[in-house]
Design a protein around this motif. Sequence first.
Motif, mmCIF file in Angstrom:
data_model
loop_
_atom_site.group_PDB
_atom_site.id
_atom_site.type_symbol
_atom_site.label_atom_id
_atom_site.label_comp_id
_atom_site.label_asym_id
_atom_site.label_seq_id
_atom_site.Cartn_x
_atom_site.Cartn_y
_atom_site.Cartn_z
ATOM 1 N N SER A 19 -43.805 12.637 -20.068
ATOM 2 C CA SER A 19 -44.975 11.770 -20.168
ATOM 3 C C SER A 19 -45.695 11.724 -18.832
ATOM 4 C CB SER A 19 -44.541 10.375 -20.587
ATOM 5 O OG SER A 19 -43.643 9.893 -19.629
ATOM 6 N N PRO A 21 -46.683 10.820 -15.372
ATOM 7 C CA PRO A 21 -45.873 10.167 -14.361
ATOM 8 C C PRO A 21 -46.507 8.875 -13.869
ATOM 9 C CG PRO A 21 -47.078 12.000 -13.436
ATOM 10 C CD PRO A 21 -47.359 11.997 -14.905
ATOM 11 N N ALA A 22 -45.689 8.131 -13.171
ATOM 12 C CA ALA A 22 -46.161 6.873 -12.627
ATOM 13 C C ALA A 22 -47.399 7.094 -11.767
ATOM 14 C CB ALA A 22 -45.064 6.237 -11.783
ATOM 15 N N ARG A 130 -42.668 3.179 -4.893
ATOM 16 C CA ARG A 130 -43.435 3.802 -5.975
ATOM 17 C C ARG A 130 -44.896 3.999 -5.597
ATOM 18 N NH1 ARG A 130 -41.862 2.217 -12.058
ATOM 19 N NH2 ARG A 130 -42.820 4.254 -12.285
ATOM 20 N N LEU B 67 -36.476 11.182 -6.925
ATOM 21 C CA LEU B 67 -37.786 10.948 -7.545
ATOM 22 C C LEU B 67 -37.630 10.166 -8.861
ATOM 23 C CD1 LEU B 67 -39.643 14.361 -6.950
ATOM 24 C CD2 LEU B 67 -39.859 12.252 -5.636
ATOM 25 N N ARG B 69 -35.058 8.103 -9.601
ATOM 26 C CA ARG B 69 -34.586 6.762 -9.258
ATOM 27 C C ARG B 69 -35.717 5.890 -8.721
ATOM 28 N NH1 ARG B 69 -30.966 6.572 -4.104
ATOM 29 N NH2 ARG B 69 -33.054 6.618 -3.197
ATOM 30 N N GLU B 70 -36.588 6.508 -7.923
ATOM 31 C CA GLU B 70 -37.672 5.747 -7.294
ATOM 32 C C GLU B 70 -38.858 5.536 -8.237
ATOM 33 O OE1 GLU B 70 -37.550 4.623 -3.930
ATOM 34 O OE2 GLU B 70 -35.449 5.234 -4.080
ATOM 35 N N GLY B 71 -38.766 6.082 -9.448
ATOM 36 C CA GLY B 71 -39.873 5.920 -10.390
ATOM 37 C C GLY B 71 -41.065 6.788 -10.053
ATOM 38 N N LEU B 72 -40.830 7.876 -9.301
ATOM 39 C CA LEU B 72 -41.945 8.735 -8.906
ATOM 40 C C LEU B 72 -42.083 9.953 -9.812
ATOM 41 C CD1 LEU B 72 -41.330 8.550 -5.066
ATOM 42 C CD2 LEU B 72 -43.212 7.488 -6.316
ATOM 43 N N ARG B 73 -41.046 10.268 -10.571
ATOM 44 C CA ARG B 73 -41.138 11.301 -11.592
ATOM 45 C C ARG B 73 -40.693 10.642 -12.886
ATOM 46 N NH1 ARG B 73 -37.577 16.813 -12.493
ATOM 47 N NH2 ARG B 73 -38.485 17.255 -14.535
ATOM 48 N N ASP B 74 -41.601 10.571 -13.842
ATOM 49 C CA ASP B 74 -41.368 9.741 -15.010
ATOM 50 C C ASP B 74 -40.897 10.574 -16.196
ATOM 51 O OD1 ASP B 74 -41.276 7.675 -16.727
ATOM 52 O OD2 ASP B 74 -43.447 7.424 -16.933
ATOM 53 N N ARG B 165 -46.978 16.538 -13.355
ATOM 54 C CA ARG B 165 -45.775 16.555 -12.546
ATOM 55 C C ARG B 165 -46.114 17.109 -11.179
ATOM 56 N NH1 ARG B 165 -40.111 19.917 -13.559
ATOM 57 N NH2 ARG B 165 -39.268 19.412 -11.491
ATOM 58 N N ARG B 166 -45.404 16.617 -10.157
ATOM 59 C CA ARG B 166 -45.527 17.114 -8.797
ATOM 60 C C ARG B 166 -44.147 17.265 -8.210
ATOM 61 N NH1 ARG B 166 -48.777 13.238 -5.044
ATOM 62 N NH2 ARG B 166 -50.624 13.050 -6.299
ATOM 63 N N GLY B 167 -44.011 18.189 -7.301
ATOM 64 C CA GLY B 167 -42.751 18.286 -6.567
ATOM 65 C C GLY B 167 -42.825 17.364 -5.366
#
Lengths: 410, 194
Positions: A19, A21-22, A130, B67, B69-74, B165-167
């Motif tokens: 989905s 992403p944040a 975040r 990523l 865990r930190e909520g940066l990759r969903d 998505r990003r690395g």
Amino acid sequence: MPPTPWRLPLACALTLAISLPALAQQPAPAAAAPAASPSWAQGRGAEQANSPLAPHSPRLTATPADRIPVDAIRLPAGFRAELWASGMPGARMMTRGEDGTVYVGTRTIGRVYAIKDEGGTRTPRVLAQRLDNPNGVAVRDGSLYVIAINRVLRYDNIAQNPNAEPVDLTQAFALPTEAHHGWKFASFGPDGKLYMNIGAPCNVCDIDENKHALIVRFNPDGSGREVVGRGVRNSVGFDWQPGTGVLYASNNARDWVSNEVPQDTLHRLNRVGEHHGFPFCSGEAWQDPGHAGRVCSEFPAPVAMLGSHTAPLGMRFYGGTMFPENYRGRAFVARHGSWNRDAKSGFDVVTVTLNADGSRGTVEPFLTGLLDSGDNSFKGRPTDVMVMPDGSMLVSDELNGAIYRISYAR
Amino acid sequence: MMLAGGLALALALPASGTLAADAARGAALAEERNCGACHGARGVSAIENIPSLAGQQPEFIALQLVLFREGLRDVPPMEAPSSGLTDEQVEDLAAHFASLPHAPPEDRAPRNAEAFARGEALAGPLRCGICHRADLSGQNQVPHIAAQREDFLAESLRAYRDDKRRGSDTQMNGVVQGLSDADIAALAHYVAQR
């Protein structure tokens, strides 16, 4: 302990569609990038097509204190380095609140850390997370400003209310959304305005000279945007010279020309709105053959050459009194270290001593020992420098998530 | 979005003298968090769109877990498994999966010569082999992609292309910008067959 979904194999039967992403809560990051090749490969010549050089990997897990290379650090006689704080993966730019709390921005890990000295012990905490590359941190009138690409957040009365919800100033600042070179260095000037960089969204490209490769300033509420310097490819560190109040800025020159050319630079921003050369002219009067529309003689010469690909980032003048007399007034520059160079360079802190009129500077090594030229490896990446009220200096190390304190005793 | 309180934000500072990443501890943790249910008992996935992790670069795994865990990759199914991991546990899990023998999925389709050739022709100019290395085994934060699940590779390439998505940076977004779905299918087939 409540039931945890990871114990249920069913979890993988759930929807696995990736989905948004944040980060998508902000405008799409890379959509605006016009280039067909990735930015790190732009401008790469045919002879470098198969070069294995690539940006270094970030380390996003904490480095235990006993593995932080403080003992490797070398300094001039009389200076001493100690580990001041650690356990902050990705620690980069620093600022200090009125109560002495040090705030630290990051890039990939999306956090802002706060470190308060309590009776000699300093335990970092995560103040915000975040966020998208919250590299820029600055304090003014009790408020902490955090800049994350285009997002601007203000935490009011941060000393009294360390858990305050931020005021979102994103719309007022209306910053560009490009992720590439979109992370900010931020600082309040002597005029009370909030200054920041807006980097070029590429390695090298044609740019809108009013939109990118800039140092800009705003009123603290985001109004009154003004271009202070243009043609500055990416400055991630600047400061005002004590006494004169003139702004100086470090600058990262383009990649993929060669190992030695062009050099990274220190600039003097003498006149508001002045153009400093990018993408036409870089380093020591190096004319970019791909951007020949303007020539080097049209632009002010940099104050100092800071080495090729060394990535000078945080830069501050030393206005303290702890260091010996001859260090006072010098600019200290953290050189993050090269990736686009076969023999690595940087990974240190240098000083720049300015001449009487401030137009030229002499570069000398200061903090070394983190780069091993023998095996071309590095142990740390100095990223920012900050002078403390007692005249000591903090140096952040992004690779180790650590901050060193440099002091001097006769 | 952003957690305000100091609640649950205390940093897990490593105790001094912490041991380096430990694959055995990671194996126990992978068992506890049931990673194998989706990623395969030995880290080779048999499920569509779920990546194999066996023999993956440890720095890549650590980076992705942080990523998540930190909520940066969903990726919703990874939310619970990554929540509350300490940095040490992240490194242990990375060491564990890196230590498992790399292997193609059992249900890997036979090679389609035409798609393979088209993918190979794309991979050269896109310079996949620079960061991912010539054998596509990756390095540091750059993942091992050879013999990864074809469906997952295609899904990932589309996510990069469509800026979902990003690395740790935007490199991959730039690399795959403008590729058609057919290009991506060929590229995924080529990489999966390597």
